[in-house]
Motif scaffolding. Sequence first.
Motif, PDB file in Angstrom:
ATOM      1  N   CYS A   1       0.774  -1.159   0.010  1.00 33.88           N
ATOM      2  CA  CYS A   1       0.007  -0.091  -0.040  1.00 33.88           C
ATOM      3  C   CYS A   1       1.108   1.225  -0.092  1.00 33.88           C
ATOM      4  N   ASP A   2       1.864   1.269   0.818  1.00 34.65           N
ATOM      5  CA  ASP A   2       2.777   2.455   0.788  1.00 34.65           C
ATOM      6  C   ASP A   2       3.414   2.656  -0.356  1.00 34.65           C
ATOM      7  N   ASP A   3       3.985   1.519  -1.025  1.00 34.46           N
ATOM      8  CA  ASP A   3       4.685   1.739  -2.245  1.00 34.46           C
ATOM      9  C   ASP A   3       3.688   1.893  -3.381  1.00 34.46           C
ATOM     10  N   VAL A   4       2.388   1.648  -3.364  1.00 34.99           N
ATOM     11  CA  VAL A   4       1.402   2.184  -4.303  1.00 34.99           C
ATOM     12  C   VAL A   4       1.239   3.770  -4.206  1.00 34.99           C
ATOM     13  N   LEU A   5       1.174   4.238  -3.077  1.00 33.13           N
ATOM     14  CA  LEU A   5       0.951   5.620  -2.719  1.00 33.13           C
ATOM     15  C   LEU A   5       2.293   6.413  -3.117  1.00 33.13           C
ATOM     16  N   ALA A   6       3.305   5.989  -2.834  1.00 35.15           N
ATOM     17  CA  ALA A   6       4.405   6.451  -3.157  1.00 35.15           C
ATOM     18  C   ALA A   6       4.972   6.169  -4.607  1.00 35.15           C
ATOM     19  N   GLY A   7       4.374   5.605  -5.567  1.00 35.76           N
ATOM     20  CA  GLY A   7       4.629   5.533  -6.791  1.00 35.76           C
ATOM     21  C   GLY A   7       6.034   4.375  -6.934  1.00 35.76           C
ATOM     22  N   ARG A   8       6.117   3.429  -6.114  1.00 32.21           N
ATOM     23  CA  ARG A   8       7.366   2.700  -6.170  1.00 32.21           C
ATOM     24  C   ARG A   8       6.948   1.074  -6.693  1.00 32.21           C
ATOM     25  N   THR A   9       5.906   1.126  -7.376  1.00 28.34           N
ATOM     26  CA  THR A   9       5.148  -0.214  -7.922  1.00 28.34           C
ATOM     27  C   THR A   9       5.815  -0.677  -9.156  1.00 28.34           C
ATOM     28  N   ASP A  10       5.702  -1.935  -9.339  1.00 33.23           N
ATOM     29  CA  ASP A  10       6.095  -2.582 -10.772  1.00 33.23           C
ATOM     30  C   ASP A  10       4.880  -2.291 -11.704  1.00 33.23           C
ATOM     31  N   ASP A  11       3.493  -2.407 -11.301  1.00 36.43           N
ATOM     32  CA  ASP A  11       2.420  -2.243 -12.029  1.00 36.43           C
ATOM     33  C   ASP A  11       2.534  -2.999 -13.117  1.00 36.43           C
ATOM     34  N   VAL A  12       2.408  -4.195 -13.192  1.00 34.06           N
ATOM     35  CA  VAL A  12       2.269  -5.240 -14.178  1.00 34.06           C
ATOM     36  C   VAL A  12       0.802  -5.521 -14.668  1.00 34.06           C
TER      37      VAL A  12
END
Length: 275
Positions: free
Chosen positions: A224-235
């Motif tokens: 969740c924290d990574d999504v909100l910070a834009g630190r995701t792979d987003d496959v």
Amino acid sequence: MEPFRIQHLSSRIVRITGPMHENIYLVKGDERAALIDSGSGFGSLRRVVDGLTALPLTVLLTHGHMDHAMGAGEFGEVRMNPQDIPVFCDHARPDYRRAFLRVTCREKADTLPMVPAAEPGQFRPLADGDSFDLGGLHLDVFGCPGHTPGSVVVLLRELRILFMGDACSNFTFLAGKECLPVEAYRENLLALKERLAGRFDTVLDAHGTGELPADIMDGVLEVCDDVLAGRTDDVPYAFGGCRGVLAKARLPHSQLRADGKTGNIFYRKERNGTA
């Protein structure tokens, strides 16, 4: 033969796996029994349960999705959070149920008998803070809105077992129109983690192997924290008619994350202000 697989996890707990690979749990106390979720409503779950216990039975639904709530029509006392009534009604359509079965169980999709869905007025309310005395065992209910507005988890107090439903997993589904945005879900999951701290050792999942690591909430909160910070792979990913992204890349043909950590989220970027 009914399309269910039965595993006796202990003298008190039976895992019943349905045709959509959904895990349903029967908990047997000294005086009463409880069924946690009622499956997809293909084949007679009631017949299976009657063969496992003669105790008076209460059915607790973790949420209103079709793979958890559609067997409810076979039972008497069924409880569900009223916030999930609209979700339940959307999923109760026979054409929707049969189409979803084709995604997960193609070889039997057109032959398995379908149990009629319960009438919404049949449900008794289920809410955060409710507790059920089965005789020697207690089931405590905790709300965790996110996957659906009325999602709950259930704690088997004496045995320190948490029945997670779909509230948090290695494929936390937040891509449906009924799902909360990641930020709101994170707040609810963090509150749940704090309330349950030190109260459970085992987490039982509603899908897959049925087992989740005890620290699964930590893993999903990190995502969740990574999504909100834009630190995701987003496959890019699609499931059940929903298109979105997996926040973290996974190992091939596995629910496990490529980085070796547990917990993941399937969500839609445009609904979370990250597109």
